[in-house]
Scaffold this active site. Structure first.
Site, PDB file in Angstrom:
ATOM      1  N   SER A 115       0.828  -1.214   0.000  1.00  9.20           N
ATOM      2  CA  SER A 115       0.000   0.000   0.000  1.00  9.20           C
ATOM      3  C   SER A 115       0.860   1.261   0.000  1.00  9.20           C
ATOM      4  O   SER A 115       2.006   1.260   0.466  1.00  9.20           O
ATOM      5  CB  SER A 115      -0.909   0.017   1.230  1.00  9.20           C
ATOM      6  OG  SER A 115      -1.762  -1.092   1.232  1.00  9.20           O
TER       7      SER A 115
HETATM    8  N1  SAM Z   1      -0.967  -4.755   3.912  1.00 10.40           N
HETATM    9  C1  SAM Z   1      -0.223  -4.956   2.702  1.00 10.40           C
HETATM   10  C2  SAM Z   1       1.171  -4.421   2.755  1.00 10.40           C
HETATM   11  O1  SAM Z   1       1.525  -3.739   3.715  1.00 10.40           O
HETATM   12  O2  SAM Z   1       1.914  -4.711   1.829  1.00 10.40           O
HETATM   13  C3  SAM Z   1      -0.956  -4.452   1.484  1.00 10.40           C
HETATM   14  C4  SAM Z   1      -1.630  -5.538   0.844  1.00 10.40           C
HETATM   15  S1  SAM Z   1      -2.454  -5.462  -0.659  1.00 10.40           S
HETATM   16  C5  SAM Z   1      -2.997  -3.819  -0.882  1.00 10.40           C
HETATM   17  C6  SAM Z   1      -3.907  -6.387  -0.176  1.00 10.40           C
HETATM   18  C7  SAM Z   1      -3.636  -7.840   0.085  1.00 10.40           C
HETATM   19  O3  SAM Z   1      -4.860  -8.458   0.489  1.00 10.40           O
HETATM   20  C8  SAM Z   1      -3.149  -8.617  -1.130  1.00 10.40           C
HETATM   21  O4  SAM Z   1      -1.903  -9.195  -0.857  1.00 10.40           O
HETATM   22  C9  SAM Z   1      -4.235  -9.684  -1.338  1.00 10.40           C
HETATM   23  O5  SAM Z   1      -3.729 -10.918  -1.808  1.00 10.40           O
HETATM   24  C10 SAM Z   1      -4.804  -9.805   0.055  1.00 10.40           C
HETATM   25  N2  SAM Z   1      -6.131 -10.409   0.143  1.00 10.40           N
HETATM   26  C11 SAM Z   1      -7.199 -10.242  -0.671  1.00 10.40           C
HETATM   27  N3  SAM Z   1      -8.244 -10.982  -0.240  1.00 10.40           N
HETATM   28  C12 SAM Z   1      -7.825 -11.614   0.899  1.00 10.40           C
HETATM   29  C13 SAM Z   1      -8.442 -12.513   1.815  1.00 10.40           C
HETATM   30  N4  SAM Z   1      -9.699 -12.929   1.686  1.00 10.40           N
HETATM   31  N5  SAM Z   1      -7.710 -12.966   2.863  1.00 10.40           N
HETATM   32  C14 SAM Z   1      -6.420 -12.578   3.016  1.00 10.40           C
HETATM   33  N6  SAM Z   1      -5.785 -11.739   2.174  1.00 10.40           N
HETATM   34  C15 SAM Z   1      -6.470 -11.252   1.130  1.00 10.40           C
END
Ligand code: SAM
Length: 211
Positions: free
Chosen positions: A61
């Site tokens: 992010s």
């Molecule tokens: N918090 C992260 C960082 O600091 O890098 C940003 C992550 S990215 C914007 C959002 C993440 O949510 C992705 O890696 C995606 O694979 C994950 N995601 C989406 N749906 C999900 C779910 N149901 N359970 C867990 N992770 C999920």
């Protein structure tokens, strides 16, 4: 002087100029070295205020988003925090740097494993697992705060039920293209909410998210 120290200071000044006021959050973001969480080809861009690719079509992010969501949760030392969407692990590391115990879930196993390696190397108080975070992590509930870093069609009730009374949740809600950030406080069986605009997230995919 540590690597990228000046760049990190400049990023913190930028976040302050954009309205982030919580000094504990700014200090934690100064201490966590974002360049350790990005792919080698992006190391020189790690302190730009931008999201960057991390593989599996996901992103780390934007620092402003991390700062805004973390500040919105009003975290205190030793609080228990659940994060859905570990991604690179950067957001979880910032929360751990505030002294919280972090539980984080990522649906892409390769990202979860990579983040776990970084947490171990940095000795951070973070439990990480691969799986669908839309159902929460009931074994460690209730949480003082829940942060969802992917955009959901609605607030999953499973996550609300795993919050303590008075606990806070930050979660983007909307359609797949655009979302509003919902900041909620648990009251009884529901949430009292505020809304913030101007954020964009990858979709939350799972049982209580998108198909
Ligand atoms: N918090 C992260 C960082 O600091 O890098 C940003 C992550 S990215 C914007 C959002 C993440 O949510 C992705 O890696 C995606 O694979 C994950 N995601 C989406 N749906 C999900 C779910 N149901 N359970 C867990 N992770 C999920």
């Amino acid at each position: 002087m540590a690597r990228f120290d000046d760049e990190r200071k400049e990023l913190i000044d930028l976040l302050r100029s954009k309205g982030i006021t919580d000094e504990a959050v700014l200090t934690a973001m100064y201490k966590v070295e974002r360049h350790l969480f990005v792919e080698p080809m992006y190391v020189n861009r790690a302190y730009e205020d931008n999201a960057l690719p991390i593989g599996s079509q996901q992103t780390i992010s934007q620092p402003y988003t991390v700062a805004f969501m973390t500040q919105a949760l009003r975290l205190q030392k030793d609080m228990k925090v659940l994060e859905i969407g570990t991604g690179s692990g950067y957001q979880a590391a910032v929360i751990a740097m505030l002294g919280c115990r972090v539980f984080t879930i990522e649906r892409h196993i390769s990202l979860a494993n990579n983040a776990r390696r970084i947490f171990d190397a940095l000795n951070l108080r973070i439990a990480a697992k691969g799986g669908d975070g839309t159902v929460g992590w009931s074994e460690h509930a209730p949480y003082d705060a829940v942060i969802v870093t992917a955009g959901a069609p609605h607030v999953p009730d499973a996550l609300v039920q795993q919050l303590k009374e008075g606990g806070r949740i930050a979660i983007p809600v909307g359609d797949r293209e655009s979302q509003q950030l919902v900041i909620g406080t648990r009251k009884g069986n529901g949430l009292v909410t505020e809304i913030a605009d101007g954020f964009k997230f990858v979709p939350l995919i799972g049982k209580n998210g998108w198909n």
